[in-house]
Design an enzyme around this catalytic site. Structure first.
Site, PDB file in Angstrom:
ATOM      1  N   THR A   1      -2.049  -1.028  -7.639  1.00 61.12           N
ATOM      2  CA  THR A   1      -1.840  -0.377  -8.936  1.00 61.12           C
ATOM      3  C   THR A   1      -0.331  -0.252  -9.147  1.00 61.12           C
ATOM      4  OG1 THR A   1      -3.852   0.866  -8.471  1.00 61.12           O
ATOM      5  CG2 THR A   1      -2.481   1.665 -10.292  1.00 61.12           C
TER       6      THR A   1
ATOM      7  N   ARG B   1     -18.881  18.238  13.974  1.00 60.94           N
ATOM      8  CA  ARG B   1     -18.553  17.934  12.563  1.00 60.94           C
ATOM      9  C   ARG B   1     -19.822  17.593  11.783  1.00 60.94           C
ATOM     10  NH1 ARG B   1     -12.727  14.881  11.932  1.00 60.94           N
ATOM     11  NH2 ARG B   1     -11.653  15.983  13.603  1.00 60.94           N
TER      12      ARG B   1
ATOM     13  N   SER C   1      -0.083   6.816  14.425  1.00 61.37           N
ATOM     14  CA  SER C   1      -0.482   8.231  14.413  1.00 61.37           C
ATOM     15  C   SER C   1       0.712   9.129  14.146  1.00 61.37           C
ATOM     16  CB  SER C   1      -1.120   8.634  15.742  1.00 61.37           C
ATOM     17  OG  SER C   1      -1.421  10.026  15.705  1.00 61.37           O
ATOM     18  N   GLY C   2       0.440  10.214  13.453  1.00 66.80           N
ATOM     19  CA  GLY C   2       1.492  11.194  13.175  1.00 66.80           C
ATOM     20  C   GLY C   2       1.364  11.794  11.790  1.00 66.80           C
TER      21      GLY C   2
ATOM     22  N   ASN D   1      -6.418   2.403   9.949  1.00 65.37           N
ATOM     23  CA  ASN D   1      -7.382   2.723  11.004  1.00 65.37           C
ATOM     24  C   ASN D   1      -8.533   1.736  10.967  1.00 65.37           C
ATOM     25  OD1 ASN D   1      -6.068   4.863  12.167  1.00 65.37           O
ATOM     26  ND2 ASN D   1      -7.043   6.395  10.843  1.00 65.37           N
TER      27      ASN D   1
ATOM     28  N   HIS E   1      -7.582   7.363  20.762  1.00 66.20           N
ATOM     29  CA  HIS E   1      -6.624   8.453  20.486  1.00 66.20           C
ATOM     30  C   HIS E   1      -7.264   9.452  19.515  1.00 66.20           C
ATOM     31  CE1 HIS E   1      -3.787  10.243  17.623  1.00 66.20           C
ATOM     32  NE2 HIS E   1      -2.878  10.251  18.566  1.00 66.20           N
ATOM     33  N   ASN E   2      -7.867   8.934  18.453  1.00 66.24           N
ATOM     34  CA  ASN E   2      -8.481   9.817  17.459  1.00 66.24           C
ATOM     35  C   ASN E   2      -9.689  10.559  18.032  1.00 66.24           C
ATOM     36  OD1 ASN E   2      -6.556   8.641  15.846  1.00 66.24           O
ATOM     37  ND2 ASN E   2      -7.912   8.343  14.108  1.00 66.24           N
TER      38      ASN E   2
ATOM     39  N   GLY F   1       0.812  -1.219   0.000  1.00 67.06           N
ATOM     40  CA  GLY F   1       0.000   0.000   0.000  1.00 67.06           C
ATOM     41  C   GLY F   1       0.839   1.260   0.000  1.00 67.06           C
TER      42      GLY F   1
ATOM     43  N   ARG G   1     -39.878   7.095  35.681  1.00 62.83           N
ATOM     44  CA  ARG G   1     -39.828   5.767  35.046  1.00 62.83           C
ATOM     45  C   ARG G   1     -40.698   4.781  35.820  1.00 62.83           C
ATOM     46  NH1 ARG G   1     -34.981   3.294  35.259  1.00 62.83           N
ATOM     47  NH2 ARG G   1     -35.444   2.036  33.442  1.00 62.83           N
TER      48      ARG G   1
ATOM     49  N   MET H   1       0.881   7.331   3.707  1.00 64.65           N
ATOM     50  CA  MET H   1       1.431   6.726   4.929  1.00 64.65           C
ATOM     51  C   MET H   1       2.408   5.601   4.599  1.00 64.65           C
ATOM     52  SD  MET H   1       0.189   8.380   7.488  1.00 64.65           S
ATOM     53  CE  MET H   1       0.436   7.377   8.934  1.00 64.65           C
TER      54      MET H   1
ATOM     55  N   LYS I   1      -5.990   3.195  19.340  1.00 65.47           N
ATOM     56  CA  LYS I   1      -5.845   4.198  18.270  1.00 65.47           C
ATOM     57  C   LYS I   1      -7.175   4.918  18.029  1.00 65.47           C
ATOM     58  CE  LYS I   1      -4.268   6.718  14.939  1.00 65.47           C
ATOM     59  NZ  LYS I   1      -4.753   6.720  13.632  1.00 65.47           N
TER      60      LYS I   1
ATOM     61  N   GLU J   1      -8.364  13.370  19.824  1.00 65.14           N
ATOM     62  CA  GLU J   1      -7.908  14.330  18.787  1.00 65.14           C
ATOM     63  C   GLU J   1      -9.091  15.159  18.264  1.00 65.14           C
ATOM     64  OE1 GLU J   1      -5.543  12.354  15.666  1.00 65.14           O
ATOM     65  OE2 GLU J   1      -6.612  13.584  14.227  1.00 65.14           O
ATOM     66  N   TYR J   2     -10.207  14.501  17.980  1.00 64.23           N
ATOM     67  CA  TYR J   2     -11.414  15.226  17.537  1.00 64.23           C
ATOM     68  C   TYR J   2     -11.768  16.297  18.573  1.00 64.23           C
ATOM     69  CZ  TYR J   2     -13.384  12.133  13.812  1.00 64.23           C
ATOM     70  OH  TYR J   2     -13.652  11.435  12.663  1.00 64.23           O
TER      71      TYR J   2
HETATM   72  P1  NAP Z   1      -5.426   5.465   1.759  1.00 64.34           P
HETATM   73  O1  NAP Z   1      -5.810   6.521   0.803  1.00 64.34           O
HETATM   74  O2  NAP Z   1      -6.310   5.230   2.940  1.00 64.34           O
HETATM   75  O3  NAP Z   1      -5.253   4.073   1.005  1.00 64.34           O
HETATM   76  C1  NAP Z   1      -4.538   4.031  -0.193  1.00 64.34           C
HETATM   77  C2  NAP Z   1      -3.924   2.676  -0.426  1.00 64.34           C
HETATM   78  O4  NAP Z   1      -4.882   1.620  -0.226  1.00 64.34           O
HETATM   79  C3  NAP Z   1      -3.426   2.569  -1.857  1.00 64.34           C
HETATM   80  O5  NAP Z   1      -2.175   1.934  -1.821  1.00 64.34           O
HETATM   81  C4  NAP Z   1      -4.499   1.695  -2.504  1.00 64.34           C
HETATM   82  O6  NAP Z   1      -4.039   0.996  -3.638  1.00 64.34           O
HETATM   83  C5  NAP Z   1      -4.795   0.757  -1.369  1.00 64.34           C
HETATM   84  N1  NAP Z   1      -6.043   0.023  -1.536  1.00 64.34           N
HETATM   85  C6  NAP Z   1      -7.282   0.511  -1.465  1.00 64.34           C
HETATM   86  N2  NAP Z   1      -8.177  -0.494  -1.673  1.00 64.34           N
HETATM   87  C7  NAP Z   1      -7.462  -1.617  -1.881  1.00 64.34           C
HETATM   88  C8  NAP Z   1      -7.800  -2.976  -2.148  1.00 64.34           C
HETATM   89  N3  NAP Z   1      -9.089  -3.362  -2.211  1.00 64.34           N
HETATM   90  N4  NAP Z   1      -6.801  -3.865  -2.305  1.00 64.34           N
HETATM   91  C9  NAP Z   1      -5.521  -3.474  -2.216  1.00 64.34           C
HETATM   92  N5  NAP Z   1      -5.128  -2.210  -1.963  1.00 64.34           N
HETATM   93  C10 NAP Z   1      -6.091  -1.303  -1.791  1.00 64.34           C
HETATM   94  O7  NAP Z   1      -3.903   5.748   2.203  1.00 64.34           O
HETATM   95  P2  NAP Z   1      -3.261   6.415   3.477  1.00 64.34           P
HETATM   96  O8  NAP Z   1      -3.801   7.786   3.737  1.00 64.34           O
HETATM   97  O9  NAP Z   1      -1.815   6.221   3.305  1.00 64.34           O
HETATM   98  O10 NAP Z   1      -3.781   5.527   4.701  1.00 64.34           O
HETATM   99  C11 NAP Z   1      -3.532   4.152   4.830  1.00 64.34           C
HETATM  100  C12 NAP Z   1      -4.193   3.676   6.114  1.00 64.34           C
HETATM  101  O11 NAP Z   1      -3.614   4.394   7.220  1.00 64.34           O
HETATM  102  C13 NAP Z   1      -5.691   3.957   6.195  1.00 64.34           C
HETATM  103  O12 NAP Z   1      -6.316   2.947   6.950  1.00 64.34           O
HETATM  104  C14 NAP Z   1      -5.770   5.261   6.964  1.00 64.34           C
HETATM  105  O13 NAP Z   1      -7.003   5.428   7.640  1.00 64.34           O
HETATM  106  C15 NAP Z   1      -4.628   5.078   7.948  1.00 64.34           C
HETATM  107  N6  NAP Z   1      -4.037   6.329   8.468  1.00 64.34           N
HETATM  108  C16 NAP Z   1      -3.901   7.431   7.663  1.00 64.34           C
HETATM  109  C17 NAP Z   1      -3.315   8.580   8.169  1.00 64.34           C
HETATM  110  C18 NAP Z   1      -3.142   9.812   7.300  1.00 64.34           C
HETATM  111  O14 NAP Z   1      -2.737  10.849   7.863  1.00 64.34           O
HETATM  112  N7  NAP Z   1      -3.392   9.719   6.001  1.00 64.34           N
HETATM  113  C19 NAP Z   1      -2.842   8.597   9.486  1.00 64.34           C
HETATM  114  C20 NAP Z   1      -2.952   7.452  10.258  1.00 64.34           C
HETATM  115  C21 NAP Z   1      -3.558   6.321   9.740  1.00 64.34           C
HETATM  116  P3  NAP Z   1      -4.216   1.647  -5.118  1.00 64.34           P
HETATM  117  O15 NAP Z   1      -3.078   2.602  -5.277  1.00 64.34           O
HETATM  118  O16 NAP Z   1      -4.141   0.510  -6.024  1.00 64.34           O
HETATM  119  O17 NAP Z   1      -5.550   2.325  -5.137  1.00 64.34           O
END
Ligand code: NAP
Length: 471
Positions: free
Chosen positions: A35, A289, A129-130, A103, A186-187, A10, A448, A14, A183, A190-191
């Site tokens: 992809t 929100r 987180s971060g 998450n 934690h979020n 992935g 009641r 992140m 986690k 954060e909210y």
């Molecule tokens: P994301 O946008 O949540 O996920 C993108 C990734 O998921 C891409 O590599 C995508 O592949 C892959 N993906 C989606 N559906 C899939 C499937 N069915 N099979 C295989 N791969 C699949 O990316 P992100 O923001 O880096 O977050 C990743 C995780 O960390 C999430 O759970 C998110 O909630 C959590 N998180 C995010 C943050 C943040 O600040 N962004 C912070 C903490 C935790 P393709 O390129 O092929 O689409």
């Protein structure tokens, strides 16, 4: 080519940054992304010249890893995780370990840990987180699963994590879905803090009549104090000072007032309701929100519903700023207190045996809710691991004593000016309820029993009672 130490699935923002972090810390890596063009882009971009290989498919990916394999999935939470587990499982061998760093909902993780461990694979559900910067430079990580699985990744995550004076911001959280439970909460905290800071901004802007630099100055001052110095206060100042290069105006004033959410705030509140933990400040932030998303309805209501409005000649004194500081400090403390209380109740219910001092420690660096206050929180739970609510620790009780009047005055000013402060007012009610030994629920119990014969208990004698209230 030598087999890689670490695998990542992935390449979102992140994933990319976490694998760069692992490689920088000496763990040769292999990456796979659904992809493939993203893999190619990454390898020729920020991964160029590093000890990172790409894989075209999951079989190739697994073959490029040393055994036992340590594979971090950093993909969209939900069905994507189950899909990847199903696709990769045929290539895994006994002892290989999958880590879900997204998450995920903690009950999903609970199920996956049980399923994967029963097949002799390891499975860790790890909150990370971060944000993007933290992932690259050192996040806070909350891994849950079996102790043996954690031990297999301890060296890796200890090096990747943010480092604070008492060690890395990662620890074994507990069994099953505990890492994702922590986690999620934690979020939720954060909210709460984000909404509290937004309410303070709104009051300063609409009631105190401060402009953006003046509001930013207040946040800058707050960031120097023990009670409010934190990452979120720091970035709030940055957000308020940032200008749009197109016309030199403040960007924040051009942003649409609709806040998004991805689930963790909702799960925090749902867990709290299920477990009977009281989290009104966090709930208020989630509802804020939801309310923000009703933009077109609010536009209509603004011209339909009358009430008190901001007085434009409000003469803001130093005392008002001091009261606002009290309000923000107490509401921030309440967010932590409520989140930690939810963790305590959840830990008892799910047998997670969570260690609050350890959780406070790993939140001190890398994560979004890092703050100096966490030193006090860590101290409070180290002194008294069975502490039922942070507010009754000596230091925090003193904060309530000296700041509750300030919070009350700010809520009153907001109400008099028709400015919503859901987190600040919920905090005031939370603290006032918590410090009231006798609440009016005696009357609720009477009603009641009156309409539904639900019975009640008495304060003057043991037993269960019913009164014939009508006729
Ligand atoms: P994301 O946008 O949540 O996920 C993108 C990734 O998921 C891409 O590599 C995508 O592949 C892959 N993906 C989606 N559906 C899939 C499937 N069915 N099979 C295989 N791969 C699949 O990316 P992100 O923001 O880096 O977050 C990743 C995780 O960390 C999430 O759970 C998110 O909630 C959590 N998180 C995010 C943050 C943040 O600040 N962004 C912070 C903490 C935790 P393709 O390129 O092929 O689409």
């Amino acid at each position: 080519m030598a087999k890689a130490h670490f695998g990542l699935i992935g390449l979102g923002v992140m994933g990319e940054n976490l694998v760069l972090n692992a490689e920088r810390n000496g763990f040769s890596s292999v990456v796979y992304n659904r992809t493939f063009s993203k893999t190619e882009q990454f390898l020729s971009g920020s991964a160029a010249g590093r000890d990172i290989q790409g894989a075209v498919d999951l079989k190739d990916f697994v073959n490029k890893l040393e055994r036992p394999r340590r594979i971090l999935m950093m993909i969209k939470a939900g069905s994507a995780i189950d899909a990847v587990i199903e696709q990769i499982s045929p290539y895994l061998e006994e002892g290989d370990l999958l880590i879900d760093g997204g998450n995920s909902e903690f009950r999903d993780t609970e199920r996956r840990v049980a399923e994967l461990e029963s097949k002799s694979f390891g499975y860790i559900g790890m909150g990370v987180s971060g944000g993007a910067k933290g992932a690259l430079e050192g996040p806070s990580m909350m891994p849950g699963g079996t102790k043996a699985s954690y031990e297999a990744i301890e060296a890796l995550v200890s090096k990747m994590a943010a480092q604070v004076e008492d060690g890395p911001c990662v620890t074994y959280i507990g069994p099953g879905g505990s890492g994702h439970f922590v986690k999620t909460v934690h979020n939720g905290i954060e909210y709460g803090i984000e909404q509290i800071l937004a309410e303070a901004y709104d009051l300063m802007k609409r009631v105190f009549n401060f402009d953006s630099p003046e509001i930013a100055d207040v946040f800058a001052e707050w960031n120097k104090t023990e009670e409010l110095s934190s990452y979120l206060v720091e970035i709030t100042e940055v957000c308020l000072r940032t200008k749009d290069p197109e016309d030199n105006s403040y960007v924040v004033e051009k942003i649409l007032d609709k806040a998004g959410q991805k689930g963790t705030g909702l799960w925090t509140v749902m867990s709290a309701l299920e477990l009977g933990a009281s989290v009104p400040t966090i709930y208020a932030s989630l509802n804020a929100r939801v309310m923000s998303s009703l933009k077109s309805d609010r536009e209509i209501a603004e011209s339909t519903l009358s009430g008190p409005n901001t007085v434009f000649d409000f003469d803001c004194s130093q005392e008002d700023i001091s009261n606002l500081t009290d309000a923000v400090v107490l509401a921030s403390i309440a967010s932590y207190a409520q989140g930690l209380d939810l963790l305590r109740v959840g830990s008892d219910q799910y047998n997670y045996e969570l260690s609050m001092p350890h959780i406070a420690k790993i939140w001190k660096g890398g994560c979004i809710i890092r703050s100096r206050l966490l030193n006090r929180i860590q101290e409070a739970f180290t002194k008294n691991p069975g502490l039922s609510n942070l507010l009754i620790d000596t230091w925090f009780a003193e904060q309530v004593k000296i700041r509750l009047v300030g919070l009350s005055k700010i809520v009153a000013i907001a109400a008099a000016n028709g400015v919503p402060v859901p987190c600040l007012s919920s905090t005031l009610d939370y603290i006032n309820s918590y410090r009231t030994a006798r609440l009016p629920q005696n009357l609720v119990q009477a009603m009641r029993d009156c309409f539904g014969s639900h019975t009640y208990q008495r304060v003057d004698k043991e037993g269960t009672f019913h009164t014939h209230w009508l006729d």
